[in-house]
Structures are given as C-alpha cells and as structure tokens.
Design a protein around this motif. Structure first.
Motif, PDB file in Angstrom:
ATOM      1  N   ASP A  51     117.382  61.941 -14.157  1.00 53.62           N
ATOM      2  CA  ASP A  51     116.527  62.042 -12.984  1.00 53.62           C
ATOM      3  C   ASP A  51     116.927  63.244 -12.143  1.00 53.62           C
ATOM      4  OD1 ASP A  51     115.260  59.788 -13.804  1.00 53.62           O
ATOM      5  OD2 ASP A  51     116.484  58.427 -12.579  1.00 53.62           O
ATOM      6  N   GLY A  52     115.927  63.987 -11.705  1.00 52.27           N
ATOM      7  CA  GLY A  52     116.192  65.143 -10.872  1.00 52.27           C
ATOM      8  C   GLY A  52     116.583  66.388 -11.632  1.00 52.27           C
ATOM      9  N   GLU A 266     124.002  57.370  -0.464  1.00 49.93           N
ATOM     10  CA  GLU A 266     122.844  57.761  -1.268  1.00 49.93           C
ATOM     11  C   GLU A 266     121.762  58.401  -0.421  1.00 49.93           C
ATOM     12  OE1 GLU A 266     120.700  58.556  -4.556  1.00 49.93           O
ATOM     13  OE2 GLU A 266     122.751  57.759  -4.472  1.00 49.93           O
ATOM     14  N   GLU A 267     121.595  57.941   0.837  1.00 57.79           N
ATOM     15  CA  GLU A 267     120.573  58.506   1.712  1.00 57.79           C
ATOM     16  C   GLU A 267     120.872  59.969   2.037  1.00 57.79           C
ATOM     17  OE1 GLU A 267     118.500  57.657   6.095  1.00 57.79           O
ATOM     18  OE2 GLU A 267     120.038  56.297   5.278  1.00 57.79           O
ATOM     19  N   MET A 269     122.771  61.975   0.247  1.00 54.34           N
ATOM     20  CA  MET A 269     122.653  62.732  -0.996  1.00 54.34           C
ATOM     21  C   MET A 269     121.198  63.112  -1.265  1.00 54.34           C
ATOM     22  SD  MET A 269     125.574  63.278  -2.548  1.00 54.34           S
ATOM     23  CE  MET A 269     125.160  63.430  -4.260  1.00 54.34           C
ATOM     24  N   GLN A 270     120.277  62.195  -0.963  1.00 55.27           N
ATOM     25  CA  GLN A 270     118.869  62.469  -1.177  1.00 55.27           C
ATOM     26  C   GLN A 270     118.384  63.578  -0.245  1.00 55.27           C
ATOM     27  OE1 GLN A 270     117.118  61.251  -3.610  1.00 55.27           O
ATOM     28  NE2 GLN A 270     115.220  62.323  -3.044  1.00 55.27           N
ATOM     29  N   GLN A 271     118.879  63.577   1.003  1.00 61.28           N
ATOM     30  CA  GLN A 271     118.518  64.637   1.938  1.00 61.28           C
ATOM     31  C   GLN A 271     119.031  65.987   1.452  1.00 61.28           C
ATOM     32  OE1 GLN A 271     120.000  63.508   5.763  1.00 61.28           O
ATOM     33  NE2 GLN A 271     118.530  61.816   6.039  1.00 61.28           N
ATOM     34  N   ARG A 273     119.494  66.834  -1.654  1.00 60.60           N
ATOM     35  CA  ARG A 273     118.674  67.261  -2.787  1.00 60.60           C
ATOM     36  C   ARG A 273     117.343  67.848  -2.321  1.00 60.60           C
ATOM     37  NH1 ARG A 273     120.004  61.959  -4.922  1.00 60.60           N
ATOM     38  NH2 ARG A 273     121.769  62.088  -6.373  1.00 60.60           N
ATOM     39  N   GLU A 274     116.736  67.187  -1.311  1.00 57.68           N
ATOM     40  CA  GLU A 274     115.406  67.600  -0.884  1.00 57.68           C
ATOM     41  C   GLU A 274     115.454  68.791   0.073  1.00 57.68           C
ATOM     42  OE1 GLU A 274     113.550  64.194   0.784  1.00 57.68           O
ATOM     43  OE2 GLU A 274     113.362  63.126  -1.134  1.00 57.68           O
ATOM     44  N   ARG A 276     118.306  70.605   0.903  1.00 58.29           N
ATOM     45  CA  ARG A 276     119.366  71.548   0.551  1.00 58.29           C
ATOM     46  C   ARG A 276     120.184  71.964   1.776  1.00 58.29           C
ATOM     47  NH1 ARG A 276     118.773  73.216  -4.649  1.00 58.29           N
ATOM     48  NH2 ARG A 276     116.750  72.811  -5.608  1.00 58.29           N
TER      49      ARG A 276
END
Length: 470
Positions: A51-52, A266-267, A269-271, A273-274, A276
C-alpha cells in the motif's frame, strides 16, 4: 496458425471441430506476440509491492519499432518486380497486380510474418468475376498437410468468432479443399458460466474453381518464429529496469525523512505521507532528510537496447552512429545484418507470390490461352529493397560504367530512379526515333538549302578569281 500432418481424405465435421479446439488451446503464443506488437507487454501485469508504493508499468513498443523498421526496408516502396517474356501475358499480370494493390498486400503480409513468423493470403472470385487476393489473420488458419516430404496442404480450415444481434457468440467455419469450400457456423451461449452449443448451421458447399487449395503462405524464416519472439525476455528486462527506476524515484522522492527521538502514531504518519510535512514542539526530537543515492541504470538500458536490435538482426536507425555514415559503402555495411535477414525472407516471399500467380493462372486459363506450368516456370519475380544510399555516388558510378556496359545494365543500376527497366528502354527507343524523325523532317531540308547556297557562293568566288587573273 496451426499446421497439422494428416492424410489426405474426407474429414467429418466432428473431426474439423476437434482441430479447431486444438487450435484454440494453443493460441497463447499468437496472442502474446500480438500483445507485444500492440505494446501490451507483460510489465502491464506487474503487481504492487504494498500500500502506498508506486507501481509504474513502463511498457516499451520495441516489437512495433523492430517490425516497422524491417517492413519499411523490405517492402517499403515498389517491393515487387515482375517480368515475363510474352508482352500480352505480362499485361495481364500487371492488371492482376494493380487490381489487387500488390504493394499494400505485400506490406500487410510482411507485418503479419514479423509478428507471427508466418502470414497467409487467400484468393477468391469477387462480385465482378475477377480474382482477388486478401490477407487473412494468421490466428484464424489451420492447415492440414500431407505426410509426404513435400508437406503440401490439402485442407485449410478458416474459423473466427463474432457476436450476432442477440449477443450470442457465433463461430464461423470454412473448410477448403482442392475443389470446394464448405461453410457453416456454430452458435453458442453462456449459461451459468458454461458455454453450450445453441445452434449449428447447415453446411453449404460451393465450388471455388481454383483446382487447388486457394491459399498462399509466406514465412519470415524457416523456423516460423516471429521477428522479435526470441528477444521478448530482453524487452521484459528493459521494461522492468525503467519501471523499477521510476518506482524508486516516486516512492523515495530522492530522499527519506528521518524522525529520531519520538514515536509517530498512525495519524501523524498519514499526514507525513499526504502533506510531506512534520511539525513537532517536543524537545530532543530530530527531524531531517537523508539523501537516497539511486544508482544510475542508463548503462544497463543502453546495453539492453543494443542487444534487442542486434539479436533481432535489425538496424537501430535512431542510433547516433548513423550520423557518421555518408558514403554508399558505409551505409550498406551498416545495413548488412538486416539485408541478410531480408534475403532469407525474400526466398519465402517469392515462393508465396509464385503460388498466387499459379492460383490466378488456374482461373485465367479457363477463359484464355494461358499455360499455367509455363507461367510459373518462366515468370521472373524479384523482391526490391527500400534501400538507403548515396544517390550522387550511384549516378556517378553508372556514368563511369556507361562506356563498357549496355543500357539495360546501366538502367538496372539506377533502379531506384526508374519505375521499370523495360519501360525506360521503351522511352529511350521512342526518344531516339522521335529525334531521327525530327532530323529527317527539318534538318535534311535545311542541310540541302545550305548546300545549294554554299555552291552559289563558291561559283561567285570562282568567277571573281577568273576576272582577277584576266
């Protein structure tokens, strides 16, 4: 195309259908070769790593490029030159070639031969009562050949599928032998995942008048393999090398974000990824980018590209090395590998074209004074290359040899500039005759008048001399 050795006999429709099912079970090779020609390489089925993760599928049309280069060289411009001693029959041959647009036909047959290794042309009589030749999809043909050493075809099965207006799949079948063609169809429908026969058409038997199986076969080489078939693993390697490089560039963005001194949920980490972006107010936390050194793969790709063209026997015209070739000799040397391959293909295509003229002659002799055996044995068939050369050098060589060679030989040397040797010789003879008539009609009278004037002038001079002497 499926070629099967079977004795020459009458085959039942059940036996024919078994041949068709055998052909359908072995079509994976033909489908794959066509996919690569259409640039649907195996790389398009590459799976994601996770994923990703990036999943670039860089499919390169090497198969199409190789085929186009060879077809352009082998059958690009007036690929077929036909000659025959009898002018009346030669005129009929020219009409047959023009009616069937032989240049386009040879190009299509060459493309199919490059893809599948073999190509097929079918002859038939059209609505105007003329003999027509049309290329047939290679994956629609099953050939039954004899068990003897010549392996001559005695039956040809052509089959293809199409949907009718009710969205039922109809399987059309045609069976050709020496004298007749039998046509029928099999209509099937899909019920709960199972394909069942819905209806079978009543066979229609028609006489085709060709006195032989009305098909001609063309091969790229003796092994029957396609032009790029052996190099498919190299094409896959090139696709994978480019796709992997692009995946790395996209996934890593040339660097990796290192976060030290804290643990991200995880929250967050998602920020990262989106967006940067990572913002932290805690002390002791170190956030920095670590550069990622991606090794260059240009040398690998260059090596793969050279191997693909070299092992296929095709010249890479886009290569920078072509810029150094200026003389006709250097250009011919660079085309040597492709010329060798084209020479092999020419022998098989000449055989196929001769077969087409034999089938045409079987019909022509029914209405005219034509001996098929003499036609096939005496007709001259030559495949002409679409060569790259130094035109100025060619003309200069022809001029130098004009004093020791005949006009016909010189014109053969200049075949790239003239449509036909015979036509050009006729034009030269006509021009010579017109010049002779011009001299006879105008020059002779002027010469006589000039001669009489000279005589008068000479007489006057003699009289003056006599007077002076007196």
């Amino acid at each position: 195309m499926l070629r099967i050795k079977r004795p020459k006999k009458h085959y039942s429709y059940n036996e024919i259908y078994n041949f068709i099912r055998l052909h359908e079970s072995s079509m994976s090779r033909e489908i794959k070769l066509k996919d690569y020609y259409s640039n649907h390489n195996d790389i398009v089925h590459k799976q994601r790593k996770g994923d990703g993760k990036a999943n670039v599928k860089a499919s390169h049309p090497f198969a199409n490029k190789l085929t186009s280069t060879f077809v352009g060289y082998f059958s690009g411009n007036n690929p077929l030159r036909i000659d025959y001693e009898d002018d009346a029959i030669k005129e009929q041959i020219d009409d047959f070639m023009k009616y069937n647009d032989v240049e386009k036909l040879i190009t299509k047959l060459t493309i199919d031969a490059c893809i599948y290794g073999e190509s097929v042309a079918m002859t038939f009589i059209d609505k105007k009562g003329m003999v027509r030749v049309a290329p047939v999809e290679t994956n629609e043909i099953i050939v039954l050949v004899g068990n003897d050493i010549l392996e001559e075809p005695h039956h040809v099965i052509r089959h293809w599928k199409a949907e009718d207006n009710s969205e039922h799949e109809v399987h059309y079948v045609e069976i050709y032998d020496e004298f007749t063609v039998s046509k029928f169809y099999i209509e099937v429908e899909n019920e709960r995942g199972e394909i069942k026969v819905r209806e079978t058409g009543t066979p229609t038997v028609i006489e085709h008048l060709f006195q032989d199986v009305p098909f001609a076969f063309f091969k790229l080489a003796d092994d029957g393999l396609g032009l790029y078939e052996r190099c498919i693993p190299l094409i896959d390697c090139y696709d994978l090398a480019v796709s992997t490089t692009m995946d790395s560039l996209i996934d890593l963005t040339d660097s990796i974000l290192l976060v030290a001194g804290c643990e991200l949920d995880e929250e967050v980490m998602q920020q990262v990824r989106e967006l940067r972006i990572l913002n932290s107010s805690e002390t002791g936390v170190n956030v920095e980018y670590v550069n990622n050194q991606i090794p260059s793969q240009e040398e690998i790709k260059d090596r793969l590209r050279r191997d693909i063209f070299s092992l296929c026997g095709i010249v890479d015209i886009d290569s920078e090395e072509w810029g150094n070739a200026t003389s006709g000799t250097s250009l011919r040397l660079r085309l040597t590998s492709m010329e060798y391959k084209a020479s092999v293909t020419s022998s098989y295509f000449v055989e196929g074209v001769r077969r087409l003229f034999e089938l045409w002659g079987n019909i022509a002799q029914l209405t005219g004074k034509l001996n098929v055996d003499e036609l096939v044995s005496n007709i001259s068939i030559q495949m002409v290359r679409n060569t790259i050369g130094n035109e100025q050098e060619t003309v200069a060589n022809a001029i130098q040899l004009s004093s020791v060679l005949s006009k016909e030989t010189i014109i053969n040397l200049l075949k790239d500039f003239v449509p036909s040797v015979d036509v050009e010789l006729e034009r030269l003879a006509k021009e010579k005759e017109e010049n002779a008539l011009f001299m006879q009609d105008y020059g002779h009278d002027d010469f006589e008048n000039e001669s009489e004037d000279d005589k008068d002038d000479k007489s006057e001079e003699d009289v003056d001399k006599d007077d002076n002497s007196t």
